[in-house]
Design an enzyme around this catalytic site. Structure first.
Site, mmCIF file in Angstrom:
data_model
loop_
_atom_site.group_PDB
_atom_site.id
_atom_site.type_symbol
_atom_site.label_atom_id
_atom_site.label_comp_id
_atom_site.label_asym_id
_atom_site.label_seq_id
_atom_site.Cartn_x
_atom_site.Cartn_y
_atom_site.Cartn_z
ATOM 1 N N GLN A 1 -12.996 -18.620 -35.561
ATOM 2 C CA GLN A 1 -13.277 -17.261 -35.054
ATOM 3 C C GLN A 1 -14.680 -17.226 -34.436
ATOM 4 N N ARG B 1 -11.945 -7.363 -41.231
ATOM 5 C CA ARG B 1 -10.660 -8.016 -41.529
ATOM 6 C C ARG B 1 -10.846 -9.147 -42.518
ATOM 7 N N GLU C 1 -13.553 -6.049 -4.348
ATOM 8 C CA GLU C 1 -14.908 -6.381 -3.887
ATOM 9 C C GLU C 1 -15.031 -7.867 -3.622
ATOM 10 N N GLY D 1 -9.570 3.261 -2.651
ATOM 11 C CA GLY D 1 -9.609 4.220 -3.754
ATOM 12 C C GLY D 1 -9.830 5.629 -3.232
HETATM 13 C C1 LIG Z 1 -15.811 -0.824 -19.275
HETATM 14 C C2 LIG Z 1 -16.698 -0.923 -18.090
HETATM 15 C C3 LIG Z 1 -15.883 -1.087 -16.805
HETATM 16 C C4 LIG Z 1 -16.803 -0.977 -15.623
HETATM 17 C C5 LIG Z 1 -15.991 -0.920 -14.342
HETATM 18 C C6 LIG Z 1 -16.264 0.401 -13.662
HETATM 19 C C7 LIG Z 1 -16.085 0.554 -12.413
HETATM 20 C C8 LIG Z 1 -15.669 -0.551 -11.536
HETATM 21 C C9 LIG Z 1 -16.859 -1.090 -10.828
HETATM 22 C C10 LIG Z 1 -16.912 -1.075 -9.576
HETATM 23 C C11 LIG Z 1 -15.791 -0.564 -8.769
HETATM 24 C C12 LIG Z 1 -16.124 -0.796 -7.354
HETATM 25 C C13 LIG Z 1 -15.186 -0.951 -6.480
HETATM 26 C C14 LIG Z 1 -13.753 -0.819 -6.803
HETATM 27 C C15 LIG Z 1 -13.049 -0.515 -5.547
HETATM 28 C C16 LIG Z 1 -12.951 -1.748 -4.686
HETATM 29 C C17 LIG Z 1 -13.373 -1.709 -3.402
HETATM 30 C C18 LIG Z 1 -13.095 -2.849 -2.528
HETATM 31 O O1 LIG Z 1 -12.478 -3.841 -2.899
HETATM 32 S S1 LIG Z 1 -13.731 -2.646 -0.944
HETATM 33 C C19 LIG Z 1 -13.126 -4.050 -0.065
HETATM 34 C C20 LIG Z 1 -13.780 -5.323 -0.539
HETATM 35 N N1 LIG Z 1 -13.392 -6.389 0.325
HETATM 36 C C21 LIG Z 1 -13.993 -7.576 0.303
HETATM 37 O O2 LIG Z 1 -14.857 -7.858 -0.512
HETATM 38 C C22 LIG Z 1 -13.540 -8.533 1.370
HETATM 39 C C23 LIG Z 1 -14.055 -9.932 1.101
HETATM 40 N N2 LIG Z 1 -14.229 -10.636 2.358
HETATM 41 C C24 LIG Z 1 -15.481 -10.734 2.924
HETATM 42 O O3 LIG Z 1 -16.486 -10.291 2.429
HETATM 43 C C25 LIG Z 1 -15.554 -11.507 4.216
HETATM 44 O O4 LIG Z 1 -14.302 -11.465 4.882
HETATM 45 C C26 LIG Z 1 -15.960 -13.005 3.995
HETATM 46 C C27 LIG Z 1 -15.059 -13.659 2.973
HETATM 47 C C28 LIG Z 1 -17.389 -13.045 3.546
HETATM 48 C C29 LIG Z 1 -15.808 -13.753 5.312
HETATM 49 O O5 LIG Z 1 -16.462 -12.998 6.267
HETATM 50 P P1 LIG Z 1 -16.593 -13.554 7.757
HETATM 51 O O6 LIG Z 1 -17.133 -12.496 8.613
HETATM 52 O O7 LIG Z 1 -15.304 -14.208 8.149
HETATM 53 O O8 LIG Z 1 -17.768 -14.594 7.574
HETATM 54 P P2 LIG Z 1 -17.758 -16.169 7.488
HETATM 55 O O9 LIG Z 1 -17.159 -16.665 6.209
HETATM 56 O O10 LIG Z 1 -17.248 -16.724 8.767
HETATM 57 O O11 LIG Z 1 -19.337 -16.387 7.409
HETATM 58 C C30 LIG Z 1 -20.134 -16.144 8.559
HETATM 59 C C31 LIG Z 1 -21.564 -16.052 8.089
HETATM 60 O O12 LIG Z 1 -21.765 -14.765 7.508
HETATM 61 C C32 LIG Z 1 -22.316 -14.916 6.212
HETATM 62 N N3 LIG Z 1 -21.875 -13.778 5.423
HETATM 63 C C33 LIG Z 1 -20.614 -13.464 5.100
HETATM 64 N N4 LIG Z 1 -20.590 -12.322 4.362
HETATM 65 C C34 LIG Z 1 -21.878 -11.923 4.237
HETATM 66 C C35 LIG Z 1 -22.503 -10.811 3.595
HETATM 67 N N5 LIG Z 1 -21.788 -9.899 2.906
HETATM 68 N N6 LIG Z 1 -23.853 -10.711 3.664
HETATM 69 C C36 LIG Z 1 -24.571 -11.641 4.342
HETATM 70 N N7 LIG Z 1 -24.037 -12.741 4.988
HETATM 71 C C37 LIG Z 1 -22.698 -12.844 4.914
HETATM 72 C C38 LIG Z 1 -21.779 -16.225 5.740
HETATM 73 O O13 LIG Z 1 -22.538 -16.718 4.659
HETATM 74 C C39 LIG Z 1 -21.900 -17.055 6.993
HETATM 75 O O14 LIG Z 1 -23.237 -17.393 7.146
HETATM 76 P P3 LIG Z 1 -23.618 -18.734 7.938
HETATM 77 O O15 LIG Z 1 -23.146 -18.507 9.353
HETATM 78 O O16 LIG Z 1 -22.887 -19.859 7.255
HETATM 79 O O17 LIG Z 1 -25.098 -18.847 7.792
HETATM 80 C C1 LIG Z 2 -7.941 -2.009 -8.178
HETATM 81 C C2 LIG Z 2 -8.278 -2.306 -6.726
HETATM 82 C C3 LIG Z 2 -9.071 -1.408 -6.021
HETATM 83 C C4 LIG Z 2 -9.346 -1.628 -4.680
HETATM 84 N N1 LIG Z 2 -10.091 -0.701 -3.978
HETATM 85 C C5 LIG Z 2 -10.319 -0.905 -2.674
HETATM 86 C C6 LIG Z 2 -11.051 0.069 -1.909
HETATM 87 O O1 LIG Z 2 -11.490 1.089 -2.426
HETATM 88 N N2 LIG Z 2 -11.244 -0.154 -0.572
HETATM 89 C C7 LIG Z 2 -10.775 -1.293 0.045
HETATM 90 O O2 LIG Z 2 -10.975 -1.440 1.254
HETATM 91 N N3 LIG Z 2 -10.097 -2.258 -0.661
HETATM 92 C C8 LIG Z 2 -9.862 -2.078 -1.994
HETATM 93 N N4 LIG Z 2 -9.176 -3.024 -2.713
HETATM 94 C C9 LIG Z 2 -8.651 -4.209 -2.016
HETATM 95 C C10 LIG Z 2 -9.456 -5.454 -2.401
HETATM 96 O O3 LIG Z 2 -10.722 -5.412 -1.827
HETATM 97 C C11 LIG Z 2 -8.690 -6.691 -1.942
HETATM 98 O O4 LIG Z 2 -7.474 -6.744 -2.643
HETATM 99 C C12 LIG Z 2 -9.512 -7.941 -2.232
HETATM 100 O O5 LIG Z 2 -10.582 -8.021 -1.313
HETATM 101 C C13 LIG Z 2 -8.674 -9.224 -2.178
HETATM 102 O O6 LIG Z 2 -8.119 -9.363 -0.887
HETATM 103 P P1 LIG Z 2 -6.543 -9.634 -0.725
HETATM 104 O O7 LIG Z 2 -5.826 -8.611 -1.489
HETATM 105 O O8 LIG Z 2 -6.299 -9.793 0.730
HETATM 106 O O9 LIG Z 2 -6.326 -11.025 -1.447
HETATM 107 P P2 LIG Z 2 -5.915 -12.417 -0.742
HETATM 108 O O10 LIG Z 2 -7.082 -12.946 0.018
HETATM 109 O O11 LIG Z 2 -4.634 -12.246 -0.039
HETATM 110 O O12 LIG Z 2 -5.724 -13.314 -2.053
HETATM 111 C C14 LIG Z 2 -4.492 -13.931 -2.395
HETATM 112 C C15 LIG Z 2 -4.785 -15.370 -2.807
HETATM 113 O O13 LIG Z 2 -5.201 -16.086 -1.644
HETATM 114 C C16 LIG Z 2 -6.388 -16.831 -1.945
HETATM 115 N N5 LIG Z 2 -7.179 -16.999 -0.717
HETATM 116 C C17 LIG Z 2 -7.372 -16.095 0.264
HETATM 117 N N6 LIG Z 2 -8.134 -16.617 1.244
HETATM 118 C C18 LIG Z 2 -8.429 -17.901 0.875
HETATM 119 C C19 LIG Z 2 -9.194 -18.959 1.455
HETATM 120 N N7 LIG Z 2 -9.820 -18.815 2.645
HETATM 121 N N8 LIG Z 2 -9.284 -20.121 0.784
HETATM 122 C C20 LIG Z 2 -8.672 -20.276 -0.415
HETATM 123 N N9 LIG Z 2 -7.928 -19.314 -1.025
HETATM 124 C C21 LIG Z 2 -7.811 -18.144 -0.368
HETATM 125 C C22 LIG Z 2 -7.112 -15.972 -2.967
HETATM 126 O O14 LIG Z 2 -8.035 -16.758 -3.734
HETATM 127 C C23 LIG Z 2 -5.950 -15.464 -3.815
HETATM 128 O O15 LIG Z 2 -5.650 -16.427 -4.813
HETATM 129 C C24 LIG Z 2 -8.867 -2.814 -4.054
HETATM 130 C C25 LIG Z 2 -8.088 -3.726 -4.766
HETATM 131 C C26 LIG Z 2 -7.799 -3.477 -6.107
HETATM 132 C C27 LIG Z 2 -6.955 -4.467 -6.871
#
Ligand SMILES: CCCCC/C=C\C/C=C\C/C=C\CC/C=C/C(=O)SCCNC(=O)CCNC(=O)[C@H](O)C(C)(C)COP(=O)(O)OP(=O)(O)OC[C@H]1O[C@@H](n2cnc3c(N)ncnc32)[C@H](O)[C@@H]1OP(=O)(O)O
Ligand SMILES: Cc1cc2nc3c(=O)[nH]c(=O)nc-3n(C[C@H](O)[C@H](O)[C@H](O)COP(=O)(O)OP(=O)(O)OC[C@H]3O[C@@H](n4cnc5c(N)ncnc54)[C@H](O)[C@@H]3O)c2cc1C
Length: 607
Positions: A273, A253, A367, A120
């Site tokens: 509803q 309604r 997230e 973003g």
């Molecule tokens: C009307 C009202 C509306 C309100 C809405 C208003 C605003 C919107 C609100 C909010 C907006 C905010 C954001 C919007 C913009 C978006 C930003 C983004 O999307 S930023 C990018 C986000 N990306 C992700 O979240 C990526 C997800 N993937 C991961 O987190 C990691 O890859 C994943 C899946 C955790 C795997 O990581 P990995 O290093 O491979 O770890 P493992 O699975 O192998 O696990 C190893 C061990 O580590 C532990 N672990 C993993 N993650 C964490 C952590 N975060 N903290 C602590 N520990 C962690 C895991 O449990 C394993 O532990 P053990 O070894 O099993 O003990």
């Molecule tokens: C509106 C919006 C705002 C964003 N803002 C930001 C930002 O500010 N900064 C930033 O860095 N990123 C941002 N992102 C990116 C966002 O964090 C990623 O899109 C999100 O983490 C999902 O990852 P992906 O797109 O790789 O999905 P994928 O992981 O490719 O998901 C595709 C499908 O694969 C499945 N899948 C993936 N891995 C596995 C697994 N191990 N086992 C089973 N199923 C699996 C998922 O469940 C899903 O159904 C934003 C995305 C959106 C839509």
């Protein structure tokens, strides 16, 4: 008519102190934060860049960068996701190679899939990125780390050499998220000083020596944990907005049911509803209360981390990941259900619901994709169960697994429908369901020689077990909330009705889990549904007051259907006339394209 409260008759039915309920709903958050958290989305989102610097930068780096970011002297983007990887952070491809000759890192996008994609603010406005890249020293890959990179000149905002930036284009519908410039970024050997690697957790010395973190590497994921707990709070805002709109409109309604000239029936009085709407009303309150608990749990984690106490970090990750997943799914699906509850008018932009849906639904993905997050919870549950044998007593949200043996023998002793109103009866049923589902997965996993193969094979069941675990947390925190001292006439009683609706609706929706794990009998499931219907009748006279307690202004709701005064029809009509299409009687293009067809002579009697 202007100035008339068309919902006054509904408000007069309230059986509780609305002012107190408003305070309970607002909790520790003031109205500003409620508005700010929504308005932030359509501005640039500092939500992550600043927290990430606080989490990953040294004190010295924070002193340098935070004042600039806080005063908007620089505009930052949390630049993690790439075209080829989002969920799999460890799979990110961007590289940051240390050059000892110049004491710099060289950032590069080695492949097309390494293109940063989605962050973003990145597309047009950000001047700096907190870029996540693979640290490379002497050809050795040390994994993903954070780097501060300037993208644009602070003089003319032009991109700097080696930087190619663009917006990723229009997103879902015409929603407000299109005002967010989610961007793409390619690095072509961009050089930054060594001190722009965020070095709170791990360091690179001038000599190019890597000093690994002496704390869990997962702390580098801390910003995601922080935002996930915020997103649970946002889910309660989003869902409560939609519920407020659809509840008020459902009371306005009227459709069918007129006898001898009597008014038609308010659609809120139809049991279908109520069965769709009231569980969402209860869910809004449930999510708000669990978000309060999660926020306090997160603050406790931060204090512990300050003291190098990492004991609750795994649970904090599981809870933030799981509750983010469950609550955003409930809110996203709930907003769509609220649109349908408003019939045709729910599909109008002036209802406020299409826009809310378009803005909100990416919460199920950003997230952390919701399924990927639940798989993290599942890993945590399986690890907890595997440690039971070594005498490791689970605490906190998995404490019930410490009683797994006892819960495996559990059978509900519900005899009458009203037995389901007892909190302990409900919690025991939810604990037994969650324990049995997780224990069944653990049992099946043990049959696989390779645990990872088993985890993949059983992943769908594991997601269901993780869901049951998270729903137990939400039910338990709702019950705990009502154990607090809550003043005000009828307030606790009404919250008790919502608590029971929330729990029994989930039990009814997931009745298959409860029956297949033999926690309850079909008869007990039937009694739960009987009780649910009675609860809908109890909440019905309070429905309008319960959504009034959200304390949303008409401006915030942006909905002709959700107006406080219920003056829907005149405002619907008035709003339609604001559409530019109605500026002229004859539509553009009529004379050029339509009229010639109308004027075409008939051929052989056929049009
Ligand atoms: C009307 C009202 C509306 C309100 C809405 C208003 C605003 C919107 C609100 C909010 C907006 C905010 C954001 C919007 C913009 C978006 C930003 C983004 O999307 S930023 C990018 C986000 N990306 C992700 O979240 C990526 C997800 N993937 C991961 O987190 C990691 O890859 C994943 C899946 C955790 C795997 O990581 P990995 O290093 O491979 O770890 P493992 O699975 O192998 O696990 C190893 C061990 O580590 C532990 N672990 C993993 N993650 C964490 C952590 N975060 N903290 C602590 N520990 C962690 C895991 O449990 C394993 O532990 P053990 O070894 O099993 O003990
Ligand atoms: C509106 C919006 C705002 C964003 N803002 C930001 C930002 O500010 N900064 C930033 O860095 N990123 C941002 N992102 C990116 C966002 O964090 C990623 O899109 C999100 O983490 C999902 O990852 P992906 O797109 O790789 O999905 P994928 O992981 O490719 O998901 C595709 C499908 O694969 C499945 N899948 C993936 N891995 C596995 C697994 N191990 N086992 C089973 N199923 C699996 C998922 O469940 C899903 O159904 C934003 C995305 C959106 C839509």
């Amino acid at each position: 008519m202007e100035g008339v409260d068309h919902l006054a008759h509904e408000r007069n039915k309230a059986q509780f102190d609305v002012a107190v309920m408003k305070a309970v709903w607002a909790g520790s958050r003031d109205a500003y934060e409620l508005f700010h958290r929504f308005s932030r989305l359509v501005a640039n989102d500092p939500e992550m860049f600043i927290p990430a610097i606080k989490a990953q930068a040294t004190e010295e780096q924070q002193k340098q960068w935070l004042p600039l970011a806080n005063k908007m002297k620089i505009i930052g983007s949390y630049t993690q996701t790439e075209l080829g990887h989002g969920s799999n952070v460890r799979g990110l491809e961007t590289t940051a190679t240390f050059d000892p000759k110049t004491d710099e890192f060289v950032l590069n996008s080695p492949t097309l899939t390494a293109t940063k994609w989605w962050p973003g603010g990145l597309g047009k406005i950000a001047t700096h990125a907190l870029a996540h890249a693979r640290l490379i020293i002497d050809d050795k890959d040390y994994g993903v780390h954070g780097f501060l990179v300037q993208l644009r000149s602070l003089d003319d905002h032009l991109t700097l050499p080696g930087i190619t930036i663009g917006d990723i284009g229009m997103k879902y519908g015409s929603g407000a998220y299109n005002t967010m410039d989610n961007g793409s970024l390619i690095f072509d050997h961009v050089r930054i000083p060594r001190n722009q690697m965020l070095m709170r957790l791990s360091q690179v010395t001038r000599e190019g020596k890597y000093v690994p973190s002496n704390v869990p590497r997962q702390l580098s994921y801390g910003t995601m944990v922080y935002v996930r707990q915020k997103i649970v709070f946002d889910a309660s805002i989003a869902l409560s907005r939609a519920v407020c709109i659809s509840t008020r409109y459902s009371a306005v309604r009227r459709q069918f049911g007129s006898h001898n000239g009597s008014p038609e029936t308010q659609v809120i009085d139809y049991k279908t509803q109520q069965a769709r709407l009231f569980p969402l009303l209860a869910s809004a309150y449930a999510i708000r209360f669990v978000s309060e608990w999660l926020n306090s749990f997160y603050k406790d984690l931060l204090q512990r981390l300050e003291a190098k106490d990492f004991s609750t970090l795994p649970e904090a990750h599981a809870c933030t990941a799981g509750l983010k997943s469950i609550t955003t799914s409930v809110a996203a699906d709930g907003i769509e259900e609220c649109r349908k509850l408003c019939g045709g008018h729910g599909y109008l932009t002036s209802s406020g619901l299409p826009e809310l849906s378009a803005v909100y639904i990416p919460a199920c993905t950003y997230e952390g994709d919701n399924v990927v997050m639940l798989l993290q919870v599942a890993r945590y549950l399986m690890k907890t169960i595997s440690q039971l044998k070594s005498g490791n007593k689970p605490v906190g949200t998995t404490a019930y697994l410490g009683r797994a043996e006892q819960l495996m023998q559990y059978h509900s002793d519900v005899l009458r429908a009203e037995d389901w109103l007892k909190p302990n009866v409900v919690v025991e049923a939810f604990e037994a369901r969650a324990a049995r589902m997780s224990m069944a997965c653990a049992q099946n996993l043990s049959k696989f020689n390779n645990p990872e193969d088993g985890f993949q094979e059983l992943s769908a069941d594991l997601v269901e077990a993780a869901t049951a675990h998270c729903q137990l947390i939400i039910v338990s925190k709702f019950i705990e909330k009502l154990q607090q001292d809550i003043p005000g006439k009828g307030v606790k009683e009404q919250l008790g009705v919502l608590r029971s609706i929330y729990a029994l609706f989930l039990l009814h929706k997931h009745i298959g889990d409860f029956l297949s794990t033999d926690c309850i009998t079909p008869k007990q499931g039937y009694l739960a549904n009987e009780q649910l219907r009675s609860l809908y009748s109890q909440v019905r006279p309070n429905a309008i007051a319960l959504v009034d307690a959200f304390n949303y202004t008409d401006h915030f709701l942006s909905s002709v259907l959700g107006r406080y005064d219920g003056n829907v029809y005149p405002k619907l009509y008035e709003e339609a006339w604001k559409d530019p299409l109605n500026d002229t009687s004859i539509p553009d293009g009529f004379h050029e394209y339509v009229q010639p067809m109308l004027k075409q002579p008939l051929h052989h009697g056929r049009l």
